[in-house]
Motif scaffolding. Structure first.
Motif, PDB file in Angstrom:
ATOM      1  N   THR A   5       0.886  -1.022   0.037  1.00 49.45           N
ATOM      2  CA  THR A   5      -0.152  -0.082  -0.288  1.00 49.45           C
ATOM      3  C   THR A   5       0.751   1.242   0.042  1.00 49.45           C
ATOM      4  N   GLY A   6       0.854   1.919  -1.219  1.00 50.90           N
ATOM      5  CA  GLY A   6       1.426   3.531  -0.934  1.00 50.90           C
ATOM      6  C   GLY A   6       2.888   3.416  -1.474  1.00 50.90           C
ATOM      7  N   ALA A  32      -5.183  11.517  -4.394  1.00 50.28           N
ATOM      8  CA  ALA A  32      -4.865  10.333  -4.161  1.00 50.28           C
ATOM      9  C   ALA A  32      -3.542   9.747  -3.814  1.00 50.28           C
ATOM     10  N   VAL A  33      -2.672  10.397  -4.497  1.00 51.51           N
ATOM     11  CA  VAL A  33      -1.087   9.887  -4.239  1.00 51.51           C
ATOM     12  C   VAL A  33      -0.630  10.655  -2.822  1.00 51.51           C
ATOM     13  N   SER A  34      -1.072  11.666  -2.518  1.00 53.58           N
ATOM     14  CA  SER A  34      -0.869  12.141  -1.049  1.00 53.58           C
ATOM     15  C   SER A  34      -1.298  11.326  -0.038  1.00 53.58           C
ATOM     16  N   LYS A  35      -2.692  10.963  -0.108  1.00 53.44           N
ATOM     17  CA  LYS A  35      -3.315  10.022   0.870  1.00 53.44           C
ATOM     18  C   LYS A  35      -2.680   8.728   0.828  1.00 53.44           C
ATOM     19  N   ALA A  36      -2.495   8.133  -0.005  1.00 57.43           N
ATOM     20  CA  ALA A  36      -1.676   6.912  -0.367  1.00 57.43           C
ATOM     21  C   ALA A  36      -0.290   6.861   0.595  1.00 57.43           C
ATOM     22  N   VAL A  37       0.586   7.860   0.084  1.00 52.72           N
ATOM     23  CA  VAL A  37       1.749   8.156   0.840  1.00 52.72           C
ATOM     24  C   VAL A  37       1.580   8.411   2.323  1.00 52.72           C
ATOM     25  N   ARG A  38       0.466   9.194   2.860  1.00 53.86           N
ATOM     26  CA  ARG A  38       0.317   9.526   3.952  1.00 53.86           C
ATOM     27  C   ARG A  38       0.132   8.290   4.791  1.00 53.86           C
ATOM     28  N   LYS A  39      -0.724   7.461   4.279  1.00 52.73           N
ATOM     29  CA  LYS A  39      -1.034   6.372   4.791  1.00 52.73           C
ATOM     30  C   LYS A  39      -0.024   5.275   5.123  1.00 52.73           C
ATOM     31  N   LEU A  40       0.815   5.054   4.022  1.00 50.67           N
ATOM     32  CA  LEU A  40       2.186   4.320   4.263  1.00 50.67           C
ATOM     33  C   LEU A  40       3.050   4.839   5.266  1.00 50.67           C
ATOM     34  N   GLU A  41       3.127   6.099   5.644  1.00 55.94           N
ATOM     35  CA  GLU A  41       3.801   6.784   6.541  1.00 55.94           C
ATOM     36  C   GLU A  41       3.385   6.224   7.934  1.00 55.94           C
ATOM     37  N   GLU A  43       1.457   3.655   8.529  1.00 55.01           N
ATOM     38  CA  GLU A  43       1.511   2.327   8.883  1.00 55.01           C
ATOM     39  C   GLU A  43       2.960   2.038   9.359  1.00 55.01           C
ATOM     40  N   LEU A  44       3.792   2.851   8.541  1.00 52.89           N
ATOM     41  CA  LEU A  44       5.238   2.415   8.963  1.00 52.89           C
ATOM     42  C   LEU A  44       5.715   3.234  10.495  1.00 52.89           C
ATOM     43  N   GLY A  45       5.202   4.062  10.742  1.00 50.86           N
ATOM     44  CA  GLY A  45       5.341   5.071  11.928  1.00 50.86           C
ATOM     45  C   GLY A  45       6.663   5.950  11.587  1.00 50.86           C
ATOM     46  N   ALA A  46       6.751   6.247  10.474  1.00 53.10           N
ATOM     47  CA  ALA A  46       8.009   7.206  10.162  1.00 53.10           C
ATOM     48  C   ALA A  46       7.634   8.352   9.009  1.00 53.10           C
ATOM     49  N   ARG A  47       8.217   9.407   9.084  1.00 54.36           N
ATOM     50  CA  ARG A  47       7.861  10.238   8.000  1.00 54.36           C
ATOM     51  C   ARG A  47       8.914  10.006   6.972  1.00 54.36           C
ATOM     52  N   LEU A  48       8.358   9.758   5.862  1.00 52.41           N
ATOM     53  CA  LEU A  48       9.504   9.425   4.694  1.00 52.41           C
ATOM     54  C   LEU A  48       9.692  10.642   3.806  1.00 52.41           C
ATOM     55  N   LEU A  49       8.639  11.689   3.680  1.00 52.71           N
ATOM     56  CA  LEU A  49       8.943  12.927   2.842  1.00 52.71           C
ATOM     57  C   LEU A  49       8.777  14.148   3.775  1.00 52.71           C
ATOM     58  N   GLU A  50       9.671  15.294   3.489  1.00 54.30           N
ATOM     59  CA  GLU A  50       9.488  16.578   3.924  1.00 54.30           C
ATOM     60  C   GLU A  50       8.731  17.122   2.709  1.00 54.30           C
ATOM     61  N   ARG A  51       7.694  17.884   3.057  1.00 52.94           N
ATOM     62  CA  ARG A  51       7.071  18.520   2.132  1.00 52.94           C
ATOM     63  C   ARG A  51       6.787  20.112   2.531  1.00 52.94           C
ATOM     64  N   THR A  52       7.203  20.902   1.420  1.00 52.25           N
ATOM     65  CA  THR A  52       7.147  22.519   1.470  1.00 52.25           C
ATOM     66  C   THR A  52       6.245  22.861   0.384  1.00 52.25           C
TER      67      THR A  52
END
Length: 301
Positions: A5-6, A32-41, A43-52
């Protein structure tokens, strides 16, 4: 948790550094992409991307996850392709990475492969640096020497040996060396690698012996391009040492002759490398089989 997922949305965002471009590649909305990545983070319990507002950047956790995600996605794609094409003729794009010195040996053989399988589209990438197979989407890399990455599948294509060469004119002027120890009295033409290190010459310690070692010689001229060594030697500038497959044409023409043949040391083997699972993909399998068959004469020689 769905293991994948994601993962693909994250992979595209990380590669494009953009949610919008990732959405375009996937054919879905940015939301949809943003939601999938946020859900992945989550579930992993970790921030994968820094967004500005201006850019997207990987965190240290994101960089580590990206490397493994690429490998996983590549293997899944290879598995799907293997099953889908198991009974089909080789076709489609095939990207091959070659070092420059292997061009004269392998390019004619790649041309014959494409003629045999006209539905193949070959993308040949000439480079002396080590390719990152996943990131650069390389199917097969051909390399000289030992393999440092044990995760890759390797296929030995042929063996080599070091040849010491000189022009007949040079030998007529300076004499033919009978032993490696006398090379200090000769003009030696030496290769400088991309790191700026001058390669020492290698010889067997005794005629036909198994043990070999480096012999230090002073460079009359050094050069960072292998074929240029042959040009200099053919011009009578001195002796050079190259891998045997590089010298065939000059030997046939009589422009160069081999010296110290009884002391010639074994050179580095030539390998084909691919990612695990890729060797079963029809077009990759066809390439590897073709090269093994065609290069038997090189190995025998």
């Amino acid at each position: 948790m769905d293991l994948f997922t994601g993962v693909l949305p994250f992979l595209h965002v990380a590669e494009e550094r953009s949610f919008r471009k990732a959405a375009e590649r996937l054919g879905v909305t940015v939301a949809a992409v943003s939601k999938a990545v946020r859900k992945l983070e989550e579930e992993l319990g970790a921030r994968l991307l820094e967004r500005t507002s201006r850019q997207v950047a990987l965190t240290s956790e994101g960089a580590a996850f990206l490397e493994r995600a690429r490998e996983a996605v590549a293997q899944i794609r290879a598995a799907r392709e293997t099953v889908a094409q198991a009974h089909r003729a080789p076709k489609g794009p095939l990207t091959v990475s070659l070092p420059f010195i292997l061009g004269p040996v392998l390019l004619p053989r790649l041309a014959r492969l494409q003629a045999r399988h006209p539905q193949l589209t070959l993308h040949v990438r000439m480079s002396d640096r080590l390719s990152k197979l996943v990131e650069e989407q390389v199917d097969v890399a051909i390399r000289v020497g030992g393999m440092e990455d044990s995760s890759l599948v390797t296929r030995r294509l042929f063996s080599t040996r070091w040849m010491t060469l000189a022009s007949p004119a040079y030998l007529a002027r300076h004499g033919t060396p009978e032993h490696p120890s006398v090379l200090e009295r000769h003009a030696c033409l030496k290769f400088v690698d991309p790191r700026g290190i001058t390669r020492e010459w290698h010889f067997r310690e005794s005629p036909g012996g198994d043990k070999a070692g480096g012999v230090r010689t002073r460079a009359a001229i050094d050069v960072d391009h292998g074929p240029a060594l042959l040009d200099l030697a053919a011009a009578g500038a001195g002796l050079c040492q190259v891998l045997d497959f590089m010298s065939d044409a000059r030997l046939r023409e009589g422009a160069l002759v081999e010296v110290l043949a009884e002391y010639a040391a074994e050179g580095p083997p030539i390998h084909a490398l691919c990612l695990p699972g890729r060797q079963s993909v029809p077009r990759v399998r066809a390439l590897l089989q073709h090269l093994v068959e065609e290069l038997r004469t090189v190995t025998a020689g």
